[in-house]
Design an enzyme around this catalytic site. Sequence first.
Site, PDB file in Angstrom:
ATOM      1  CG  ASP A 143      -1.307  33.616 -63.920  1.00 17.60           C
ATOM      2  OD1 ASP A 143      -0.360  34.417 -63.918  1.00 17.60           O
ATOM      3  OD2 ASP A 143      -2.495  33.965 -63.968  1.00 17.60           O
ATOM      4  CG  ASP A 150       2.309  37.177 -65.697  1.00 15.03           C
ATOM      5  OD1 ASP A 150       1.693  37.373 -66.759  1.00 15.03           O
ATOM      6  OD2 ASP A 150       1.829  37.422 -64.585  1.00 15.03           O
ATOM      7  CD  GLU A 151      -2.034  35.091 -67.824  1.00 17.44           C
ATOM      8  OE1 GLU A 151      -2.757  34.466 -68.636  1.00 17.44           O
ATOM      9  OE2 GLU A 151      -2.354  36.165 -67.310  1.00 17.44           O
TER      10      GLU A 151
END
Length: 610
Positions: free
Chosen positions: A122, A212-213
């Site tokens: 993350d 973003d993960e």
Amino acid sequence: MATPGVPVDNNEDKKDQSEPAGEEDFETLKYQLLGPSLTKAGQDAVDQQKVSEIIYNASKGSKFFNHEQERDRNLTVKIERILKAKARLEKLDLSHDLRRADEYLAELELSRDLSQFVIHVDCDAFFAAVEELDRPELKTVPMAVGKGVLTTCNYLARKFGVRSGMASFVAKKLCPHLVLLPQNYEKYTAKATEIRAIMAEYDPLFETASVDEAYLNITAYCDENQVDPEEAVQNMRARILEETKVSVSAGIAANAKIAKIASNQNKPNGQFCVVNKREAIMEFMRTLPVRKVNGVGRVFERELGSIGVVTCGDIYPRRAMLTKLFGEKAFQFLAQCYLGLGRTNIQPIEASERKSVSTETTFNEIGDKEELRAKLRWAAEEMEKDLVRTQFKGRTLCLKVKLHTFEVLTRQTAPPRAVSQANDLYAFALPMLVKLEKEIPGMKLRLLGLRCSNLVSTKKAGINFFGVTTQPRSSAAQTTETSVQKDDHEIGPEEAFESSARQEVQDEMNDLEQLSQEAAHFPDTGESSGAVNPGSSPAQWECPICGRPQVADDRIFNDHVDFCLSRQTIREVVEDTSQEEPSAPASRKRKPSQPSTANNDTRQKRLFFQ
DNA sequence: GCGGATCAC
DNA sequence: TATGGTGATCCGC
């Protein structure tokens, strides 16, 4: 037992005491107004009491506030019902439910897999971090990305109680010097691509969860390189920071559910490992607030809290009553939370898994019918672009509106055939809007949107198909890079999908054939749903409202549709039309559900129940 | 199958 | 002055 700051609904200790008449429970409302990202990192040192006071005062009296207040009241009522149900249950003999629950837990336990190393990566305050790369001076000031509502903020801003999802004017009250930046999604996507290139070295089959993960299964990597997972992740994070200048946090665990929770534990720029042992996992879950688990939001948190379930450990002593209070699905979900089970199969998300395409926009209140129509036209055009981009048509069209009171309404319809063109989208959506205008006199909107579901692919592989001999395998080879030719009848997940894709194509062909017979034209480009004929002959179309065939250009088409819609008989005509041209048969095959492997592979993201 | 509600990011 | 957009799922009806 209670998490500090979390308001306590009438819990068991207080028995069933209602509030005095005429008094509001502002604590739960204030908690609700704090927003959904309370659990995010960087809030520990914040005086939540003070923050909630400021937010409350900034919001008080607004339409948004009134709507939130109503929702809060409704939830309070619902919780009262839950508490009454619980009180009744406690007088009954629940030994049967207890035995059933224990049997289920035992069954789940058998499916526990401790052989895999799953990690969740993350990025820390990603959008803000990327902006800081371009403008390093922003690192030293509180800063947030987003216009009306914040999408991300840096850790300096979080110290003021600022958080994502917050209205920017509220954030400004909390932090007057807050620097606001517009969102630049392409920039973030480009940076994400850099990061993903590195992650791919650790697991080429990693799964992106959002921009973003990502989830990775590093079992093979650790095995091949003879490193332990923590070391591998330490190494990967260092490389990402070094090569992309973005710091990431990671969680390491036996499954995706725990890895996700763990990645938040040492944020920012940290990692946390829950070792692959049953005792360690159970202990980790025992004290973990249920709110930290993906899928438990503000509402479920309050419902669970009301019956004394605050941590995952609290689930066990209540296990006998959970099904009756929240439903079977909820019980199963909670059982897995208690045991710390989750999925271990990490795979790239196929684009074809998409189930809907939608667009919506918020604007200043509009009551004027012409203006609303213009908004709808705009939405239809945006939707057409999105459908072209994603290469889909929709068999179902849904209109979404948000009233000036923030109340949300949706209306959906099944056009006689899959739609993708702005003209069609507009023509089929407008009757729904007109109907709403009749239902709600003086209707004023602050949002309008469209969504297509029941999607039909218009990808080349599918369309070229049309008129070509059925060659499922070659089609599959085009759509799936790694597809393997199989001659037996074994159905793996991939094959199941391909088979379904073939079915989709077949369905499409059937539909098109039927259409070409009915409308006497042949839509061979996939770009048209009947409005335009290829070739030099004049454009031919049929009005989606009255069904009458016409020869015309777009302007006349629009005028005609508007005329049709303005007639009193709109509704009846539309209903008649859809009866004459029934949509897809009910027996039509759907895309495959997630291949069911083990019990621990529940991808249920949500489980709601009344 | 529809509409409301919830959740994640 | 003022509170987002996209995609998904579940439930009751």
